[in-house]
Design a protein around this motif. Structure first.
Motif, PDB file in Angstrom:
ATOM      1  N   LEU A 112      10.030  -8.280  -1.877  1.00 16.80           N
ATOM      2  CA  LEU A 112       8.750  -7.937  -1.944  1.00 16.80           C
ATOM      3  C   LEU A 112       8.083  -9.025  -3.097  1.00 16.80           C
ATOM      4  N   PHE A 113       8.910  -9.240  -4.219  1.00 18.64           N
ATOM      5  CA  PHE A 113       8.416 -10.088  -5.270  1.00 18.64           C
ATOM      6  C   PHE A 113       8.001 -11.466  -4.676  1.00 18.64           C
ATOM      7  N   GLU A 114       8.713 -11.917  -3.807  1.00 17.28           N
ATOM      8  CA  GLU A 114       8.411 -13.414  -3.257  1.00 17.28           C
ATOM      9  C   GLU A 114       7.041 -13.268  -3.022  1.00 17.28           C
ATOM     10  N   THR A 115       6.519 -12.440  -2.187  1.00 16.63           N
ATOM     11  CA  THR A 115       5.093 -12.299  -1.763  1.00 16.63           C
ATOM     12  C   THR A 115       4.134 -11.614  -2.452  1.00 16.63           C
ATOM     13  N   ARG A 133       2.217   5.126 -14.558  1.00 14.05           N
ATOM     14  CA  ARG A 133       1.025   5.451 -13.592  1.00 14.05           C
ATOM     15  C   ARG A 133       1.409   5.377 -12.155  1.00 14.05           C
ATOM     16  N   MET A 134       2.523   4.980 -11.801  1.00 17.07           N
ATOM     17  CA  MET A 134       3.026   5.301 -10.336  1.00 17.07           C
ATOM     18  C   MET A 134       3.581   6.282 -10.075  1.00 17.07           C
ATOM     19  N   ASP A 135       3.239   6.887  -8.999  1.00 15.92           N
ATOM     20  CA  ASP A 135       3.995   8.294  -8.502  1.00 15.92           C
ATOM     21  C   ASP A 135       5.371   7.896  -7.916  1.00 15.92           C
ATOM     22  N   VAL A 136       5.346   6.610  -7.552  1.00 18.09           N
ATOM     23  CA  VAL A 136       6.787   6.337  -6.805  1.00 18.09           C
ATOM     24  C   VAL A 136       7.964   6.172  -7.895  1.00 18.09           C
ATOM     25  N   ILE A 137       7.559   6.045  -9.312  1.00 10.00           N
ATOM     26  CA  ILE A 137       8.627   6.045 -10.222  1.00 10.00           C
ATOM     27  C   ILE A 137       9.440   7.110 -10.558  1.00 10.00           C
ATOM     28  N   ALA A 169       2.545  -4.369  -5.296  1.00  9.25           N
ATOM     29  CA  ALA A 169       3.555  -4.573  -3.964  1.00  9.25           C
ATOM     30  C   ALA A 169       4.300  -3.413  -3.727  1.00  9.25           C
ATOM     31  N   ILE A 170       4.951  -2.701  -4.559  1.00  8.10           N
ATOM     32  CA  ILE A 170       5.883  -1.645  -4.528  1.00  8.10           C
ATOM     33  C   ILE A 170       4.828  -0.407  -3.930  1.00  8.10           C
ATOM     34  N   SER A 171       3.939  -0.348  -4.640  1.00  8.40           N
ATOM     35  CA  SER A 171       3.173   0.893  -4.382  1.00  8.40           C
ATOM     36  C   SER A 171       2.523   0.832  -3.022  1.00  8.40           C
ATOM     37  N   THR A 172       2.032  -0.429  -2.771  1.00 10.55           N
ATOM     38  CA  THR A 172       1.405  -0.882  -1.160  1.00 10.55           C
ATOM     39  C   THR A 172       2.527  -0.410  -0.329  1.00 10.55           C
ATOM     40  N   ALA A 173       3.439  -0.802  -0.452  1.00  9.37           N
ATOM     41  CA  ALA A 173       4.877  -0.848   0.519  1.00  9.37           C
ATOM     42  C   ALA A 173       5.294   0.608   0.799  1.00  9.37           C
ATOM     43  N   GLY A 174       5.089   1.300  -0.596  1.00  7.88           N
ATOM     44  CA  GLY A 174       5.737   2.663  -0.487  1.00  7.88           C
ATOM     45  C   GLY A 174       4.709   3.673   0.145  1.00  7.88           C
ATOM     46  N   ALA A 175       3.245   3.198   0.389  1.00  8.08           N
ATOM     47  CA  ALA A 175       2.400   3.897   1.257  1.00  8.08           C
ATOM     48  C   ALA A 175       2.591   4.023   2.625  1.00  8.08           C
ATOM     49  N   THR A 176       3.444   3.080   2.937  1.00  6.92           N
ATOM     50  CA  THR A 176       3.822   3.137   4.471  1.00  6.92           C
ATOM     51  C   THR A 176       5.246   3.017   4.852  1.00  6.92           C
TER      52      THR A 176
END
Length: 292
Positions: free
Chosen positions: A279-282, A179-183, A213-220
């Motif tokens: 990213l996973f650490e937080t 469901r993630m566009d970034v994939i 976290a990946i999707s959120t970071a990918g937005a910026t």
């Protein structure tokens, strides 16, 4: 458990979603009885007869082998079937985006496989065994066969289906990531598989937290800049599809080969693997205590 319809078509076709519901009977959704197949064939749009890709027999053979091989653990069938379905049904992404094809496979060709794989187990709250209708005619990340084909398409590393088997061996990863566009960014997909292989992320909660976290970071942050990918050569896919007519049946005990495309640049996968580890650490993982 239900068996295949008495009438199974010889060739694949297109079954409009609007024509599906009359065949999703209570008996089918309870895994008790399948339609006969004759009436369904009347509402199917045929595909070109001069294309050898549309023969049904190779798909029937695959699902029957999967049901036999994984009869003791149905979920393990996904990792086995996904790469082999993709290598057998050689599609362009445009063709694979047509839900009518997957509707036809699920209802006309292999409804018995859908029931075998997705009939729920009884629980205290839901004692009645049932198949969710989306497994027959749902979105790409839910429909029984389209989810496997798209997982193979997005997680293969050029011709290598090894990452597909790893990804599809984890239900939480496939369910969340499709469901993630970034994939669709190949280095992202390969980095996720690498984290899975490392054992850093394993549980559903960990995977969900990392994907958020990946999707959120990918937005910026544009992952294409951090981890560039090589442009795909469309000729490799065209040649692979053209070879379908003469290709032998896929191996059962060894992974097949996909289109002869260049693999993902190793430096890009390594860069994203390191970044995702940070990213996973937080990441917001439910139930994880600070300092874990």
């Amino acid at each position: 458990m239900i068996t295949q319809p008495s009438h199974v078509p010889e060739r694949l076709g297109l079954l409009a979603t609007s024509a599906v519901d009359p065949f999703l009977t209570e008996e089918l959704l309870k895994g008790e009885q399948v339609h006969g197949g004759i009436d369904l064939a009347k509402v199917v749009e045929p595909l070109p007869e001069d294309d050898s890709r549309w023969w049904v027999e190779p798909i029937r053979s695959l699902v029957e082998d999967a049901m036999f091989e994984f009869r003791e653990d149905r979920t393990r069938a996904d990792a086995w079937l996904a790469p082999r379905l993709h290598a057998t049904l050689r599609l362009t992404r445009r063709e694979a985006a047509d839900k009518r094809l997957w509707n036809h496979i699920a209802l006309a060709v292999a409804p018995d496989y859908v029931a075998w794989r997705h009939l729920s187990e009884p629980t205290v709250n839901r004692p009645e065994r049932r198949i969710v209708a989306e497994r027959f005619r749902g979105p790409a990340d839910r429909q029984c066969f389209s989810r496997l084909w798209w997982a193979a398409e997005l997680f293969r590393n050029g011709p290598d289906y090894g990452p597909v088997a790893d990804a599809c061996g984890n239900q939480d990863l496939v369910h969340t990531v499709l469901r993630m566009d970034v994939i669709d960014h190949r280095p992202t997909a390969q980095a996720l598989v690498r984290l899975l292989r490392s054992g850093l992320v394993t549980t559903g909660r960990e995977i969900n937290g990392l994907c958020v976290a990946i999707s959120t970071a990918g937005a910026t942050l544009t992952y294409d800049v951090l981890a560039p990918d090589e442009p795909r050569d469309p000729a490799a896919l065209r040649d692979w599809i053209a070879e379908a007519e003469s290709a032998p049946p896929v191996e059962r005990y060894e992974l097949p080969n996909g289109p002869d495309e260049d693999p993902v640049p190793e430096e890009s996968v390594a860069a994203l693997t390191g970044y995702f580890t940070e990213l996973f650490e937080t990441a917001p993982v439910r139930g994880r205590k600070s300092g874990d």
